[in-house]
Design a protein around this motif. Structure first.
Motif, short mmCIF file in Angstrom:
data_model
loop_
_atom_site.label_atom_id
_atom_site.label_comp_id
_atom_site.label_asym_id
_atom_site.label_seq_id
_atom_site.Cartn_x
_atom_site.Cartn_y
_atom_site.Cartn_z
N ASN A 345 0.77 -1.34 0.00
CA ASN A 345 0.10 0.00 -0.19
C ASN A 345 0.88 1.14 -0.03
N GLY A 346 1.98 1.03 -0.65
CA GLY A 346 2.85 2.24 -0.43
C GLY A 346 2.91 3.10 -1.66
N LYS A 347 3.58 4.11 -1.91
CA LYS A 347 3.60 5.05 -3.14
C LYS A 347 4.48 4.69 -4.27
N GLY A 348 4.60 4.82 -5.41
CA GLY A 348 5.57 4.47 -6.41
C GLY A 348 5.03 4.43 -7.67
N GLU A 353 10.30 1.77 -8.82
CA GLU A 353 10.26 0.48 -8.45
C GLU A 353 11.42 -0.37 -9.17
N LEU A 354 11.64 0.13 -10.40
CA LEU A 354 12.68 -0.70 -11.24
C LEU A 354 14.00 -0.25 -10.87
N ALA A 355 14.19 1.00 -10.40
CA ALA A 355 15.41 1.72 -9.86
C ALA A 355 15.53 1.16 -8.51
N LEU A 356 14.66 1.18 -7.62
CA LEU A 356 14.97 0.56 -6.21
C LEU A 356 15.33 -0.96 -6.40
N ARG A 406 14.62 -3.08 1.16
CA ARG A 406 13.78 -4.20 0.74
C ARG A 406 12.28 -4.08 1.22
N GLU A 407 12.20 -3.28 2.56
CA GLU A 407 10.76 -3.21 3.10
C GLU A 407 10.07 -2.09 2.17
N HIS A 408 10.64 -1.17 1.65
CA HIS A 408 9.91 -0.44 0.89
C HIS A 408 9.38 -0.99 -0.32
N LEU A 409 10.26 -1.71 -0.93
CA LEU A 409 10.38 -2.46 -1.98
C LEU A 409 9.09 -3.65 -2.05
N ALA A 410 9.00 -4.14 -0.78
CA ALA A 410 7.83 -5.10 -0.67
C ALA A 410 6.67 -4.51 -0.51
N ASN A 411 6.58 -3.15 0.02
CA ASN A 411 5.43 -2.49 0.33
C ASN A 411 5.07 -1.75 -1.06
N TYR A 415 8.97 5.33 -3.99
CA TYR A 415 8.93 6.72 -3.98
C TYR A 415 9.45 7.16 -2.52
N HIS A 416 8.87 6.68 -1.52
CA HIS A 416 9.36 7.22 -0.12
C HIS A 416 10.83 6.69 0.21
N PHE A 417 11.35 5.85 -0.51
CA PHE A 417 12.77 5.33 -0.03
C PHE A 417 13.64 6.41 -0.94
N LEU A 418 13.42 6.37 -2.19
CA LEU A 418 14.26 7.26 -3.28
C LEU A 418 13.95 8.85 -2.63
#
Length: 463
Positions: A345-348, A353-356, A406-411, A415-418
């Motif tokens: 339920n994250g944002k991206g 997603e490809l970049a992360l 990994r947690e951001h990617l799984a969710n 967007y928020h990680f980058l």
């Protein structure tokens, strides 16, 4: 911010060149050649004074920019018209009414725009000339649902298709068969006028019936194809009943198909692709070469799950490191469009997603210091965000930050990680759309920057 400022500046320059190469203004200028009252479009000549009216209609993220160039070219010969574009992509034009609407999920403003465009078509004669300006996003921007399907039904269906990871070809096949505008229906509505459709392609293969769902092109999809797509993603029980009902009726021969090749409505239609992903990659390659890199086009048709594509990009970069000396500068180029199956339920978006995912994959590479990459949506909008994509450098995902990455990617929260690490890429609306590009730079290690140097270059950070 990243310590790899040289590679960052190179990536940004290459991205700028790629997008500039497919600007609507340049594409229109290269395609339309006017000598006096004679307009030449890919070898076909039109005497502009032989028509009672010259009208413009259109839809897509680039439609306003395309219409602006058309106004400049035709001047007072243009009577006016309507184009629909995505929110935030409009321009104030002299003769063309620009309407803004929702994308990627259609909305009521888009339904009104499609109704108004079809309304213009009702009064046309064989003495009229129509310019139809199409670009990526048109499928969502001008919804015209056929009964018993409603706008709400199309919205729910679009969301379901986006979330399950369906390709743009699959999504558009469904859209066409639920529409009174797409699948050649606009060409039928514009009969008997002469139609010149100018197209900026956002699909792999530049298929006329897929770009914008082919409003003025013969359609190859059928209701049977639609049913197969619903079955493939197990969507039959998850989308509105009106949609499954009309598809079932079509499969049984009880609902009319879209307009097919040979239909007389296409006899006076010229469809011309004026820009596409290949042009963006050519622009990128030219600037990469000017910057001292050897450009290599690896794949002009990337597709599939973004995370899987990320793995291939990094593996190719690592292999390139092994094949060349440390002082060699290589630019690996990719074009196409990936998909994301949403489970969090994250944002991206697909490029973020490809970049992360690539950043995580790069973490274990011995030659990671030599690699940097960018994943970019050429329209400036990646998924339902204000970002165009993301940049990855050797220090974007660190051993210390791997768990969070990994947690951001799984969710599905790239967007928020980058954003947190300062490598989100924001260009704003580019008013063009030729799918996505990925740029991978393989070059010498950059010397680590000192804290004072980082502060000096802080103004270059992507916010």
């Amino acid at each position: 911010m990243t310590q790899y400022s040289a590679k960052k500046q190179d990536l940004l320059r290459i991205i700028d060149s790629a997008i500039h190469a497919v600007s609507p203004e340049i594409a229109m200028q290269n395609t339309l050649k006017r000598t006096g009252d004679i307009l030449t479009v890919e070898g076909t000549e039109y005497d502009l004074t032989s028509y009672e009216r010259i009208i413009v209609v259109g839809a897509g993220k680039a439609s306003a920019s395309m219409a602006k160039k058309l106004e400049e070219l035709l001047g007072d010969l243009l009577h006016g018209g309507i184009v629909a574009t995505k929110y935030g992509h409009g321009l104030e034009l002299k003769k063309t009414w620009v309407m803004e609407a929702g994308h990627p999920v259609p909305d009521m403003a888009g339904q009104r725009a499609s109704k108004d465009i079809l309304g213009i078509a009702k009064g046309l004669t064989e003495n009229d000339l129509v310019f139809c300006l199409l670009s990526g996003g048109a499928s969502a921007i001008v919804p015209a649902p056929r009964e018993p399907v409603t706008l709400q039904d199309k919205q729910a269906t679009t969301r379901a298709l986006l979330e399950c990871g369906a390709t743009i070809n699959e999504i558009n096949a469904i859209r066409k068969n639920l529409s009174l505008f797409k699948g050649g229906h606009l060409a039928k509505a514009l009969e008997p006028a002469t139609v010149i459709t100018l197209i900026i392609s956002d699909v792999i293969g530049d298929y006329l019936d897929v770009i914008g769902s082919g409003p003025t092109a013969p359609d190859e999809s059928t209701f049977l194809d639609c049913q197969a797509i619903l079955d493939k993603y197990a969507l039959c029980s998850g989308i509105p009943e009106a949609v499954t009902t009309i598809i079932a009726a079509g499969c049984a021969g009880e609902a009319p198909e879209t307009c097919k090749a040979g239909d007389k409505c296409f006899e006076r239609v010229q469809n011309v692709i004026i820009a596409g992903n290949a042009m963006a990659l050519t622009g990128a390659a030219k600037t990469a070469q000017e910057l001292g890199y050897t450009p290599i086009l690896v794949d002009a048709a990337i597709q599939g799950e973004a995370r899987d594509v990320a793995k291939k990009l990094v593996e190719k970069a690592i292999a390139t490191c092994g094949e060349h000396s440390e002082d060699t500068r290589i630019c690996l180029l990719y074009g196409g469009e990936t998909t994301v199956t949403i489970k969090g339920n994250g944002k991206g978006g697909r490029n973020q997603e490809l970049a992360l995912a690539a950043g995580i994959k790069l973490l274990g590479a011995e030659c990671r210091e030599r690699i940097a990459l960018a994943c970019v949506g050429t329209d400036g909008t990646d998924g339902p965000t204000d970002a165009a994509g993301g940049l990855i450098f050797p220090d974007t995902v660190t051993e210390r930050g791997e768990r969070a990455a990994r947690e951001h990617l799984a969710n599905n929260d790239a967007y928020h990680f980058l954003s947190n690490v300062g490598t989100i890429l924001k260009t704003g609306p580019t008013r063009t759309n030729v799918m996505d590009i990925a740029i991978v730079l393989v070059g010498p290690n950059e010397p680590k920057m000192t804290a004072s140097s980082l502060q000096h270059h802080a103004h270059d950070a992507i916010r």
